[in-house]
Design an enzyme around this catalytic site. Structure first.
Site, short mmCIF file in Angstrom:
data_model
loop_
_atom_site.label_atom_id
_atom_site.label_comp_id
_atom_site.label_asym_id
_atom_site.label_seq_id
_atom_site.Cartn_x
_atom_site.Cartn_y
_atom_site.Cartn_z
N ARG A 127 0.86 -1.19 0.00
CA ARG A 127 0.00 0.00 0.00
C ARG A 127 0.89 1.23 0.00
O ARG A 127 1.78 1.36 0.85
CB ARG A 127 -0.90 -0.02 1.23
N ARG A 187 -2.87 6.41 9.62
CA ARG A 187 -2.83 5.95 8.21
C ARG A 187 -2.88 7.13 7.24
O ARG A 187 -2.90 8.29 7.65
CB ARG A 187 -4.03 5.04 7.95
N LYS A 222 -5.03 0.70 14.57
CA LYS A 222 -4.94 1.68 13.48
C LYS A 222 -5.67 2.97 13.84
O LYS A 222 -6.57 2.97 14.70
CB LYS A 222 -5.52 1.09 12.20
N LYS A 272 -7.24 6.68 11.91
CA LYS A 272 -7.54 7.26 10.60
C LYS A 272 -8.02 8.70 10.70
O LYS A 272 -8.87 9.00 11.55
CB LYS A 272 -8.59 6.41 9.89
N CYS A 305 -15.15 -3.35 -1.93
CA CYS A 305 -13.79 -3.56 -1.42
C CYS A 305 -13.09 -4.62 -2.27
O CYS A 305 -13.73 -5.28 -3.09
CB CYS A 305 -13.84 -4.03 0.04
N CYS A 315 -7.70 -10.88 -0.50
CA CYS A 315 -7.90 -10.55 0.91
C CYS A 315 -8.08 -11.80 1.76
O CYS A 315 -9.00 -12.60 1.53
CB CYS A 315 -9.10 -9.63 1.09
N CYS A 374 -16.62 -8.87 3.81
CA CYS A 374 -16.74 -9.24 5.22
C CYS A 374 -17.12 -7.98 6.00
O CYS A 374 -17.14 -6.88 5.43
CB CYS A 374 -15.42 -9.84 5.73
N CYS A 423 -14.26 -2.25 4.72
CA CYS A 423 -13.29 -1.46 3.95
C CYS A 423 -13.93 -0.59 2.87
O CYS A 423 -13.37 0.42 2.48
CB CYS A 423 -12.25 -2.39 3.32
FE1 SRM Z 1 -9.43 -2.31 5.15
C1 SRM Z 1 -8.16 -4.97 6.79
C2 SRM Z 1 -8.33 -3.48 2.23
C3 SRM Z 1 -10.07 0.69 3.75
C4 SRM Z 1 -11.41 -1.50 7.83
N1 SRM Z 1 -8.36 -3.92 4.61
C5 SRM Z 1 -7.89 -4.89 5.45
C6 SRM Z 1 -6.96 -5.85 4.69
C7 SRM Z 1 -5.56 -5.32 4.80
C8 SRM Z 1 -7.06 -7.33 5.10
C9 SRM Z 1 -6.12 -7.85 6.13
O1 SRM Z 1 -5.98 -7.26 7.21
O2 SRM Z 1 -5.52 -8.90 5.84
C10 SRM Z 1 -7.52 -5.67 3.26
C11 SRM Z 1 -6.58 -5.97 2.11
C12 SRM Z 1 -7.35 -6.48 0.92
C13 SRM Z 1 -6.56 -6.52 -0.34
O3 SRM Z 1 -6.29 -7.64 -0.83
O4 SRM Z 1 -6.24 -5.48 -0.88
C14 SRM Z 1 -8.09 -4.26 3.34
N2 SRM Z 1 -9.12 -1.50 3.36
C15 SRM Z 1 -8.74 -2.18 2.25
C16 SRM Z 1 -8.87 -1.32 1.00
C17 SRM Z 1 -7.81 -1.59 -0.04
C18 SRM Z 1 -10.27 -1.53 0.43
C19 SRM Z 1 -10.52 -1.00 -0.96
O5 SRM Z 1 -11.08 -1.79 -1.74
O6 SRM Z 1 -10.21 0.13 -1.27
C20 SRM Z 1 -8.81 0.08 1.65
C21 SRM Z 1 -7.40 0.60 1.79
C22 SRM Z 1 -7.40 1.95 2.41
C23 SRM Z 1 -6.05 2.61 2.47
O7 SRM Z 1 -5.59 3.05 1.42
O8 SRM Z 1 -5.50 2.75 3.56
C24 SRM Z 1 -9.38 -0.23 3.03
N3 SRM Z 1 -10.47 -0.65 5.73
C25 SRM Z 1 -10.72 0.44 4.95
C26 SRM Z 1 -11.76 1.23 5.52
C27 SRM Z 1 -12.37 2.49 4.90
C28 SRM Z 1 -11.71 3.74 5.36
O9 SRM Z 1 -10.72 3.71 6.08
O10 SRM Z 1 -12.20 4.80 4.97
C29 SRM Z 1 -12.16 0.59 6.68
C30 SRM Z 1 -13.34 1.02 7.61
C31 SRM Z 1 -13.03 2.19 8.46
C32 SRM Z 1 -12.45 1.75 9.77
O11 SRM Z 1 -11.24 1.55 9.83
O12 SRM Z 1 -13.21 1.56 10.72
C33 SRM Z 1 -11.34 -0.59 6.81
N4 SRM Z 1 -9.69 -3.07 7.02
C34 SRM Z 1 -10.60 -2.62 7.94
C35 SRM Z 1 -10.60 -3.52 9.07
C36 SRM Z 1 -11.48 -3.40 10.33
C37 SRM Z 1 -10.89 -2.49 11.33
C38 SRM Z 1 -11.65 -2.47 12.63
O13 SRM Z 1 -11.58 -1.48 13.34
O14 SRM Z 1 -12.31 -3.45 12.96
C39 SRM Z 1 -9.66 -4.54 8.76
C40 SRM Z 1 -9.29 -5.74 9.64
C41 SRM Z 1 -8.39 -5.40 10.76
O15 SRM Z 1 -7.83 -4.32 10.85
O16 SRM Z 1 -8.23 -6.29 11.59
C42 SRM Z 1 -9.13 -4.23 7.47
FE1 SF4 Z 2 -11.10 -7.83 2.94
FE2 SF4 Z 2 -13.24 -7.58 4.46
FE3 SF4 Z 2 -11.78 -5.44 3.90
FE4 SF4 Z 2 -13.23 -6.53 2.01
S1 SF4 Z 2 -14.04 -5.61 3.89
S2 SF4 Z 2 -11.09 -5.93 1.81
S3 SF4 Z 2 -13.15 -8.68 2.51
S4 SF4 Z 2 -11.11 -7.15 5.09
#
Ligand code: SRM
Ligand code: SF4
Length: 569
Positions: free
Chosen positions: A75, A144, A208, A210, A425, A431, A470, A474
């Protein structure tokens, strides 16, 4: 936080890592496996990478007793989403040279590369850095990528918020030299006594963190999904200050009602000069009071819910040494992008293109590369996974348009308003947490629904629709008018009733619906909306007024709708 509770394993891992070094260098050098140890994987996140495997072929490899098909996600941080044409070209090269031939534009205005193998990880990161970009703190228990509305040339206000986003980002970037040592062959720090993390300390944050900066009426950065947001208050085209919002977040776990998405609380107002200080102090309160025993309860949203927003504001004012002023009036109207060409006050043009699922591939990728080769302005990644070709002069516009036409991009934004307001996402196959398809499934679902919308005369009515594989959220599904959240292969929980401006959480409407059931369930509701909506009424508001779902309030109530049986007869 109770003192008797055991700290999460990641806490000791961070302390022992010696400011994010651990055994990462050794693990990366070990060519006997394509993977890394569990602790190395956790540490690697702070450096912007995740170990993944190709889930499409996981079962076959297991059957043949082969190691998983490991590769890495990288990333790339892009504060405020601004990239130069040279940086775009670099990402395009890297996509072919080391990754899977695609560039992913994320929901936080960053770039992702998928499919980079271990032996090429360091080289790829070096090339990213050589193009004046980096990956440090793109992931991990730190601040982030800082988001901001990506249209800075439209007014002075936008230029100001971009600057402030970059300042916040710079101020909160970890100070450790580990990144330079491991990836860029920088000199080794001889003694850890020399090194300090002035803001984070040795254990960084509980989880994390944000930050986003919004300019009303646009909420395209979705402030309610961020731990901390600044909402610009603009008077006579000048930013006079910012409302401060804290404690937003999306992630939850199915079947664990103590986890839930949460809207941010607007707790006050600060001047532009105070923004960086407020960012630091909000982060410090969370550093000191966040739950380090349970990573599923470690985000700022739970720190606030465990104690109250009033408690948080008191602590923050203490840390600041001054009080935030009372919040000012503002209004968000939407959280989507505004597509097509716009002209700014200096006579330059900006084109907001639609990039489905944020995935830049094939012909579109070639076209954007050709544009980057002649473009004199810059590129802006939006928080909705789309792309702005920014600052095109009147003289250059015909050349850019000819390339857009040649590569099928010119009409990218002439899609249905539903598709233009869709986010999926990444999900499968990369993922590791995905329970169901998202990026590969949503386009087809939208096509099915488009037929119904067309039939009802709603093709141009913007309805936000989001799908995630899930409940981590994201694609920020819980803030959209229609959302599908993966439960198991082919099955989704269906949520309805989010606010069109991303200012109200949606509610669970049906559990575990199949891809086929989606159309059957939504068709009558869309028809009802077309027939019975009031003048200007948004879909998310309608489904609540019409009794399909109850309006959401915060916290544990998020999970209550189905049990309350709120469905329309
Ligand atoms: Fe996310 C974890 C992709 C924005 C909440 N996110 C992941 C991971 C890294 C999976 C992992 O931990 O193994 C995913 C990688 C998938 C892949 O193959 O690319 C992933 N998140 C993404 C992206 C690429 C989605 C997209 O299609 O654009 C976004 C990358 C953002 C960036 O550039 O930094 C992405 N993730 C978000 C957002 C939206 C936002 O930030 O505006 C959220 C919800 C907001 C929040 O944080 O509450 C988000 N991602 C999560 C979570 C749940 C966090 C939590 O508090 O429970 C995880 C899982 C974790 O952290 O354990 C996660
Ligand atoms: Fe992966 Fe769940 Fe985030 Fe989609 S919402 S990228 S399935 S961790």
């Amino acid at each position: 936080m109770s003192e008797e509770k055991k700290l999460a394993h990641n806490e000791s891992m961070k302390i022992e890592s010696n400011y994010l070094r651990g055994t990462l260098a050794e693990g990366l050098a070990d060519t006997s496996t394509g993977g890394l140890t569990e602790d190395e994987q956790q540490l690697l996140k702070f450096h912007g990478c995740y170990l993944q495997d190709d889930r499409d072929i996981r079962a076959g490899r297991r059957k043949n007793k082969l190691e998983k098909a490991f590769s890495f996600l990288i990333r790339v941080r892009v504060p405020g989403g601004v990239a130069t044409p040279a940086q775009w070209i670099k990402m395009d090269n890297l996509a072919d040279d080391y990754a899977n031939g695609t560039i992913k534009l994320t929901t936080r205005q960053a770039f992702q590369l998928h499919g980079v193998i271990k032996t090429q990880l360091k080289k790829t990161i070096q090339e990213i850095n050589a193009a004046a970009m980096d990956t440090i703190a793109a992931c991990g228990d730190v601040n982030r990528n800082v988001m901001c509305n990506p249209n800075p040339f439209l007014s002075e206000a936008h230029a100001e918020i971009l600057k402030i986003s970059q300042e916040i980002s710079d101020h909160l970037t970890p100070a450790t030299k580990a990144y330079h040592e491991i990836w860029l062959d920088g000199d080794k720090v001889e003694s850890t006594a020399e090194e300090v993390e002035p803001i984070y300390g040795k254990t960084y944050l509980p989880r994390k963190f944000k930050i986003a900066v919004a300019v009303p009426p646009s909420n395209d950065v979705d402030i309610h999904a961020n731990d901390l947001s600044f909402v610009a208050i603009v008077e006579n085209s000048k930013v006079v200050g910012y409302n401060v919002a804290v404690g937003g977040g999306m992630g939850m776990t199915h079947g664990a009602p103590e986890t839930y998405p949460r809207l941010a609380d607007i707790i006050g107002f600060c001047t532009p000069e105070q923004v960086v200080d407020v960012s630091e102090k909000v982060l410090l309160v969370q550093r000191d009071f966040g739950d380090r025993t349970n990573r599923k309860h470690a985000r700022l949203k739970y720190t606030i819910d465990d104690r109250s927003a009033e408690w948080f504001l008191e602590r923050l004012n203490e840390y600041l040494g001054y009080d935030l002023e009372p919040a000012r009036e503002f209004k968000f109207e939407h959280n989507g992008d505004r597509f097509g060409w716009v002209e700014d006050h200096e006579g330059d043009f900006h084109l907001n293109l639609f990039i489905e699922g944020g995935r830049v591939r094939d012909r579109a990728r070639t076209g954007l590369r050709k544009i980057a080769e002649i473009h004199e302005g810059d590129f802006r990644l939006t928080g909705n996974q789309n792309l702005i070709i920014a600052k095109v002069s009147a003289a250059k516009r015909p050349e850019v348009e000819a390339l857009l036409e040649e590569y099928g991009l010119l009409k990218s934004h002439e899609q249905s308003a539903l598709r233009l307001n869709s986010i999926a996402c990444v999900s499968l196959p990369t993922c590791g947490l995905a329970l169901a398809e998202a990026e590969r499934a949503l386009p087809g679902v939208v096509t099915d629904l488009e037929n119904v919308l067309e039939d009802c005369g709603l093709r141009h009515d913007a309805i936000t629709i989001r799908m995630t594989g899930c409940p981590n959220g994201c694609g920020r599904p819980f803030l959209s008018e229609i959302a599908f959240v993966g439960r198991s292969p082919g099955k989704y929980n269906l949520y309805l009733g989010g606010g069109h401006a991303g200012d109200r959480l949606n509610k669970l409407y049906r559990e575990a619906v199949t891809r086929e059931e989606i159309l059957t369930i939504l068709t009558p509701i869309i028809r009802d909306y077309a027939k019975s909506r009031e003048e200007g009424e948004k879909f998310g508001d309608f489904v609540i007024r019409a009794g399909y779902v109850a309006a959401t309030i915060q916290g544990l109530d998020f999970h209550a709708n189905l049990k309350a049986g709120a469905t329309r007869t």
